[in-house]
Scaffold this motif. Structure first.
Motif, PDB file in Angstrom:
ATOM      1  N   GLU A  69       0.848  -1.196   0.000  1.00 40.00           N
ATOM      2  CA  GLU A  69       0.000   0.000   0.000  1.00 40.00           C
ATOM      3  C   GLU A  69       0.880   1.240   0.000  1.00 40.00           C
ATOM      4  OE1 GLU A  69      -2.662   1.538  -0.990  1.00 40.00           O
ATOM      5  OE2 GLU A  69      -3.920   0.190   0.181  1.00 40.00           O
ATOM      6  N   ARG A  70       1.080   1.829  -1.172  1.00 38.74           N
ATOM      7  CA  ARG A  70       1.999   2.951  -1.286  1.00 38.74           C
ATOM      8  C   ARG A  70       1.374   4.275  -0.895  1.00 38.74           C
ATOM      9  NH1 ARG A  70       6.138   0.460  -0.559  1.00 38.74           N
ATOM     10  NH2 ARG A  70       7.204   2.430  -0.949  1.00 38.74           N
ATOM     11  N   ASP A  71       0.046   4.385  -0.949  1.00 36.91           N
ATOM     12  CA  ASP A  71      -0.634   5.615  -0.555  1.00 36.91           C
ATOM     13  C   ASP A  71      -0.803   5.635   0.963  1.00 36.91           C
ATOM     14  OD1 ASP A  71      -3.437   7.017   0.135  1.00 36.91           O
ATOM     15  OD2 ASP A  71      -2.575   7.967  -1.639  1.00 36.91           O
ATOM     16  N   ARG A 129      -7.112  -5.688   1.214  1.00 33.31           N
ATOM     17  CA  ARG A 129      -7.393  -4.410   0.555  1.00 33.31           C
ATOM     18  C   ARG A 129      -6.136  -3.873  -0.133  1.00 33.31           C
ATOM     19  NH1 ARG A 129     -12.122  -1.883   1.989  1.00 33.31           N
ATOM     20  NH2 ARG A 129     -11.258   0.172   1.582  1.00 33.31           N
ATOM     21  N   ALA A 130      -4.990  -3.975   0.542  1.00 36.11           N
ATOM     22  CA  ALA A 130      -3.737  -3.497  -0.054  1.00 36.11           C
ATOM     23  C   ALA A 130      -3.369  -4.329  -1.272  1.00 36.11           C
ATOM     24  CB  ALA A 130      -2.614  -3.543   0.979  1.00 36.11           C
ATOM     25  N   GLY A 131      -3.611  -5.654  -1.210  1.00 34.05           N
ATOM     26  CA  GLY A 131      -3.303  -6.510  -2.348  1.00 34.05           C
ATOM     27  C   GLY A 131      -4.113  -6.152  -3.579  1.00 34.05           C
ATOM     28  N   VAL A 132      -5.426  -5.913  -3.381  1.00 36.14           N
ATOM     29  CA  VAL A 132      -6.287  -5.544  -4.507  1.00 36.14           C
ATOM     30  C   VAL A 132      -5.883  -4.188  -5.059  1.00 36.14           C
ATOM     31  CG1 VAL A 132      -8.651  -4.969  -5.184  1.00 36.14           C
ATOM     32  CG2 VAL A 132      -8.222  -6.952  -3.726  1.00 36.14           C
ATOM     33  N   ARG A 133      -5.706  -3.194  -4.162  1.00 30.09           N
ATOM     34  CA  ARG A 133      -5.328  -1.843  -4.605  1.00 30.09           C
ATOM     35  C   ARG A 133      -4.003  -1.878  -5.360  1.00 30.09           C
ATOM     36  NH1 ARG A 133      -6.704   0.672   0.721  1.00 30.09           N
ATOM     37  NH2 ARG A 133      -8.731   1.650   0.539  1.00 30.09           N
ATOM     38  N   ASN A 134      -3.050  -2.644  -4.851  1.00 26.72           N
ATOM     39  CA  ASN A 134      -1.731  -2.697  -5.473  1.00 26.72           C
ATOM     40  C   ASN A 134      -1.819  -3.291  -6.877  1.00 26.72           C
ATOM     41  OD1 ASN A 134       1.128  -2.329  -5.316  1.00 26.72           O
ATOM     42  ND2 ASN A 134       1.357  -4.528  -5.042  1.00 26.72           N
ATOM     43  N   TYR A 135      -2.608  -4.367  -7.038  1.00 26.94           N
ATOM     44  CA  TYR A 135      -2.752  -4.970  -8.357  1.00 26.94           C
ATOM     45  C   TYR A 135      -3.422  -4.008  -9.334  1.00 26.94           C
ATOM     46  CZ  TYR A 135      -3.841  -8.127 -12.127  1.00 26.94           C
ATOM     47  OH  TYR A 135      -3.913  -8.698 -13.374  1.00 26.94           O
ATOM     48  N   LEU A 136      -4.526  -3.365  -8.870  1.00 23.71           N
ATOM     49  CA  LEU A 136      -5.247  -2.443  -9.749  1.00 23.71           C
ATOM     50  C   LEU A 136      -4.379  -1.253 -10.131  1.00 23.71           C
ATOM     51  CD1 LEU A 136      -8.775  -2.445  -8.064  1.00 23.71           C
ATOM     52  CD2 LEU A 136      -8.079  -3.628 -10.151  1.00 23.71           C
ATOM     53  N   LYS A 137      -3.539  -0.810  -9.199  1.00 18.69           N
ATOM     54  CA  LYS A 137      -2.669   0.333  -9.490  1.00 18.69           C
ATOM     55  C   LYS A 137      -1.654  -0.038 -10.568  1.00 18.69           C
ATOM     56  CE  LYS A 137       0.563   3.589  -7.378  1.00 18.69           C
ATOM     57  NZ  LYS A 137       1.661   3.318  -8.317  1.00 18.69           N
ATOM     58  N   HIS A 138      -1.058  -1.227 -10.438  1.00 19.85           N
ATOM     59  CA  HIS A 138      -0.094  -1.636 -11.455  1.00 19.85           C
ATOM     60  C   HIS A 138      -0.769  -1.837 -12.803  1.00 19.85           C
ATOM     61  CE1 HIS A 138       2.699  -2.754  -8.067  1.00 19.85           C
ATOM     62  NE2 HIS A 138       3.500  -2.132  -8.905  1.00 19.85           N
ATOM     63  N   GLN A 139      -1.973  -2.418 -12.788  1.00 23.05           N
ATOM     64  CA  GLN A 139      -2.707  -2.588 -14.041  1.00 23.05           C
ATOM     65  C   GLN A 139      -3.024  -1.233 -14.656  1.00 23.05           C
ATOM     66  OE1 GLN A 139      -6.904  -3.609 -13.946  1.00 23.05           O
ATOM     67  NE2 GLN A 139      -6.553  -5.275 -15.404  1.00 23.05           N
TER      68      GLN A 139
END
Length: 719
Positions: free
Chosen positions: A389-391, A487-497
């Motif tokens: 989670e970078r944010d 939540r961090a895993g999903v956000r991180n994947y969506l951010k990279h996508q």
């Protein structure tokens, strides 16, 4: 003249008293009980330096500032922590509030002390755009430092404890703000780390300052029944002490009063009245071994009738923070219910000191396995969360979710126990096992039966995750996930996508704008590219592509930065429209105002944070909002696929079964209904708006033809 609400005389009297009780001599005298002499000398040296740096600074309560870090050190000394921790406690504000620097502290007291002090120090607010961002980033920094050395958070919790003890110097608004933060963040962290002694005080003082009227009401109510309950409590203590001794066991039996915040939280969560909270008072029994815990449980149940559904074995199933104890609720005389807790001395030490007991162990205390507390597993999860989670604001939100006090215990198909927050779903379970398992999950089997991914898990269930090779996380999962890691895993994947798609789109948009000028990226010299990137303060071409794709920069303006004085520019030449493929994902959005579908004439509008928004040509809303530099000429790719939303307005005779007939025609035409609403009701005619999914204009025309054949339909038109 007043100083922080106290007269000068009152302030001098208070300072004199604090000096006697919490000065360096009082602290050193306390340390003689467990710390070697060289350590005490180091603590005195840290005080001398801290006192010099803070000289002339005063707290809002009026006393010299140095008494605050000394009080923080005293709290930690009562937990019997090491000299390094106490030195860091005394110096914890020198980097933040004085002209001392990290290097100076490291030179005088060593890098270990300097790391602890730097970890507790807040970041400079001037670096950030908002107070929320600054606060979130400072807290993230603190949590990261904690994963590297747990003593960072011990110093911070002790700092917060003393601030809560001296909160009277703050105005009411600031008091409430600090108290809320304490209840939402710091008390739960203390609970998660198993430090019960800190948690209870933080909760009590946080409750008293955030909800003073509610606190006073509960305090008055608890005092009103204290007399009867205390006499009964003494009777139970004596009865159990005699019964345990008669069995040849040695045990300490002592009564306790539950803290008011715990009572308030139970009243609010379970909708109970104060008189219905049965465990206002309870009994704790401390014995020598695990075997004796279960023998004493039998003695308690023999003497008092147990309440069958109010028994928890936290010895066999420890809490996430390593807490172990037997909890049982029994019926005493008069029908009054009491909670009894039974634990060993080691378990009691863990319950009070939590992960801090690890440092007691390092000092030579007989603490058994205290260095392997399950709370350390949580610190590992916290480090993973920091990476995923970078944010910083999202990081704090995810951490709040991870601090839930209740857990469920579920099993993998191989029998491994996975502990999750209460309300956790199959997706939370998948991410708890492994991030890649979460990224590829499509369904689950719970106790052998198929279950949806948002199914809430209960203790004792066995969960098997079903995966697919091409499955990907869905942004909709964020609405039901309960753990920070998921939540961090999903956000991180969506951010990279999103980043990948944004770069791809940005490159295509820039190529088109350069083609309008008769240029291309391949024809630009390296010098022109480097100069253009420098003018725009972009680190690289991929970063620039991403900024264009996300709408933060406009390709027609960016292309001009790559022109040099001798670059030939073609006149009157226009590049072909950009082809929309329909698979660009999060960086291409189809406007809700006009709902374009393949086959429509379209154009694009660059939107900050949304990327490229596709509109139908002639859309009135787009015409009002699109500047010439924002507009991008678009066309549909020859191989565009997928379904696209379109809104239809149907006016028909108001007859029974109309909606069923319309739904059947949409189904016959292979069009899925996404939403239905009735903007106009009543009368002979009824207007209905349908949001449906179609593949293209030909498919849409077929849908409209089929609906028009219904006798009751007066008109159907695209909104």
């Amino acid at each position: 003249m007043e100083i922080g609400g106290l007269t000068r005389l009152q302030s001098k009297i208070r300072t004199s008293r604090i000096s006697r009780e919490y000065g360096i001599d009082a602290l050193a005298e306390h340390l003689e009980g467990y710390m070697p002499a060289p350590g005490i000398v180091q603590v005195r040296a840290a005080h001398a330096y801290g006192e010099k740096q803070h000289r002339g600074q005063f707290r809002k309560t009026g006393e010299p500032y140095i008494y605050h870090p000394l009080a923080v050190a005293r709290i930690l000394a009562e937990m019997r922590l090491d000299a390094t921790t106490l030195m860091a406690a005394i110096l914890h504000d020198v980097i933040e509030d004085t002209d001392s620097a990290y290097d100076e502290v490291a030179r005088r007291f060593g890098t270990e002390v300097a790391h602890l002090v730097e970890g507790v120090s807040k970041l400079d607010k001037a670096q950030f755009h908002s107070r929320q961002e600054a606060s979130a980033e400072s807290f993230r920094k603190l949590m990261l430092a904690m994963t590297r050395d747990i003593r960072v958070i011990l110093v911070k919790l002790a700092d917060r404890m003393h601030n809560m003890r001296t909160l009277d110097g703050q105005n009411p608004r600031k008091r409430a703000q600090i108290a809320r933060e304490t209840l939402e963040i710091y008390a739960p962290i203390a609970r998660r780390l198993g430090i019960n002694s800190m948690r209870t005080e933080l909760e009590e003082k946080g409750f008293a300052n955030l909800y003073p009227r509610r606190y006073e009401v509960l305090l008055k109510a608890s005092r009103s029944i204290a007399g009867d309950r205390r006499s009964l409590l003494r009777e139970i203590e004596e009865t159990l002490s005699r019964s345990v001794a008669a069995e040849g066991l040695t045990a300490a039996v002592r009564g306790r009063r539950k803290n008011l915040y715990s009572i308030y939280r139970k009243m609010r969560e379970k909708h109970r009245r104060f008189l219905d909270v049965f465990d206002l008072y309870g009994v704790r029994i401390i014995v020598g071994s695990v075997d004796e815990c279960y023998r004493v449980l039998g003695i308690v149940h023999h003497r008092y009738r147990p309440i069958s559904d109010q028994f928890n074995d936290y010895i066999a199933n420890p809490k996430l923070n390593g807490y172990q104890s037997l909890h049982t609720t029994v019926m005493a005389r008069g029908g009054i219910k009491f909670e009894v807790q039974i634990r060993t001395r080691e378990m009691d030490q863990i319950a009070e000191a939590g992960i801090a007991a690890h440092w007691q162990y390092k000092l030579g205390e007989s603490a058994g396995r205290l260095g392997t507390l399950d709370a350390e597993e949580w610190l590992g999860h916290l480090a993973d969360l920091h990476e995923d989670e970078r944010d910083s604001v999202n990081f704090v939100d995810s951490l709040r979710m991870d601090l839930f006090p209740d857990e469920v215990y579920v099993f993998t198909p191989k029998g491994k126990i996975i502990r999750l927050s209460k309300g956790a779903t199959c997706v939370d379970f998948a991410y708890a096992v492994h991030t890649e398992l979460g990224n590829r999950c499509v369904a689950a089997r719970v106790d052998g039966h198929l279950a949806p991914l948002n199914n809430k898990l209960e203790s004792g269930q066995t969960v098997e995750i079903i995966t697919a090779k091409h499955a990907r996380p869905n942004a909709a999962w964020l609405h039901f996930l309960k753990t920070g890691k998921a939540r961090a895993g999903v956000r991180n994947y969506l951010k990279h996508q999103r980043d990948d798609k944004a770069q791809e789109l940005g490159e295509r948009l820039l190529e088109k704008s350069l083609a309008d000028l008769g240029l291309s990226l391949r024809r630009l010299s390296r010098a022109d590219i480097d100069r253009g990137l420098a003018e725009m303060d972009e680190a690289s071409l991929p970063a620039l592509y991403s900024a264009i794709g996300l709408g933060r920069r406009l390709a027609p303006l960016v292309s001009r930065h790559f022109l040099s004085g001798d670059t030939p520019v073609a006149s009157g030449k226009r590049a072909k429209p950009l082809a929309v493929q329909g698979t660009e994902g999060l960086v291409v959005e189809f406007a809700k105002c006009c709902h374009p579908v393949p086959g429509d004439a379209i154009h694009g509008q660059a939107s900050v944070g949304r990327g490229l928004v596709v509109h139908r040509t002639g859309c009135a809303y787009s015409a009002r909002r699109t500047a010439s530099n924002d507009r991008v000429e678009l066309t549909w790719d020859a191989h565009v696929a997928g379904e696209y939303e379109v809104e239809l307005r149907v006016t028909a005779a108001n007859k029974r079964g109309l909606l069923a007939s319309l739904s059947a025609r949409f189904a016959d035409a292979d069009a899925n209904i996404e939403n239905v609403n009735f903007p106009e009701r009543g009368g002979a005619l009824l207007t209905i708006r349908f949001l449906i999914g179609v593949r293209d204009r030909h498919h849409l025309a077929n849908v409209i033809r089929r609906v028009r054949r219904i006798p009751e339909v007066e008109s159907i038109e695209r909104s």
